[in-house]
Design an enzyme around this catalytic site. Structure first.
Site, PDB file in Angstrom:
ATOM      1  N   GLN A 108       0.840  -1.207   0.000  1.00  0.00           N
ATOM      2  CA  GLN A 108       0.000   0.000   0.000  1.00  0.00           C
ATOM      3  C   GLN A 108       0.874   1.256   0.000  1.00  0.00           C
ATOM      4  OE1 GLN A 108      -3.585  -0.382   0.408  1.00  0.00           O
ATOM      5  NE2 GLN A 108      -3.600   1.721  -0.251  1.00  0.00           N
ATOM      6  N   PHE A 109       1.369   1.652  -1.177  1.00  0.00           N
ATOM      7  CA  PHE A 109       2.244   2.825  -1.242  1.00  0.00           C
ATOM      8  C   PHE A 109       1.522   4.101  -0.825  1.00  0.00           C
ATOM      9  CE2 PHE A 109       0.227   3.135  -5.359  1.00  0.00           C
ATOM     10  CZ  PHE A 109       0.162   4.494  -5.612  1.00  0.00           C
ATOM     11  N   THR A 110       0.189   4.111  -0.895  1.00  0.00           N
ATOM     12  CA  THR A 110      -0.554   5.327  -0.555  1.00  0.00           C
ATOM     13  C   THR A 110      -0.477   5.668   0.935  1.00  0.00           C
ATOM     14  OG1 THR A 110      -2.653   4.144  -0.319  1.00  0.00           O
ATOM     15  CG2 THR A 110      -2.130   5.046  -2.508  1.00  0.00           C
TER      16      THR A 110
END
Length: 149
Positions: free
Chosen positions: A78-80
């Site tokens: 989950q890079f966000t």
């Protein structure tokens, strides 16, 4: 490294309309890797996740670990989690590690969890995923390596 940990009764991930992985009781982990993370941080974060005691015992106290209740882990990259929303209306993801760095560290994190004896079911790094969960409690924790170590 940042991990959003949700205690779940069940969770699943679907990719391209097909069920890819699912668990029953355990953790749904959203995993973000930032520039500067390394295998040492990954190992420490895996140990922290493994050692947490956030499942209720017979007295209703958060006193049991995921291992003690026989739980499993659904781990989703989950890079966000590293979105910067200070300026404008569109988030910047400049702090998130590039895929060529983040992907192997995400895999190393999952492997480190497996080495503790946990069953870990991942998503696919970089894929468009649909995640379903039934949050238990609800219990949601945010673990940030910069605050823990």
């Amino acid at each position: 490294m940042r991990v959003v940990l949700q205690r779940v009764t069940e969770a699943s991930v679907t990719i391209d309309g097909q069920l890819f992985n699912e668990i029953q009781q355990g953790y749904l982990l959203l995993v973000g890797i930032v520039d500067g993370d390394d295998r040492e941080i990954v190992g420490k974060m895996a140990a922290k996740v493994h050692d947490l005691r956030i499942f209720e015992d017979e007295n209703g106290k958060m006193n049991l670990s995921i291992e003690q209740i026989g739980g499993q882990v659904l781990s989703i990259s989950q890079f966000t989690l590293y979105a910067n929303c200070k300026k404008g209306r569109r988030p910047s993801f400049d702090q998130a590690a590039r895929p060529e760095i983040a992907s192997p560290l995400y895999d190393a994190f999952n492997d480190a969890l497996r080495q503790t004896g946990l069953v870990v079911k991942p998503g696919i790094f970089g894929a468009e995923m649909k995640v379903r969960l039934l949050n238990d409690g609800p219990v949601t924790l945010i673990l940030d390596s910069n605050e823990l170590f």
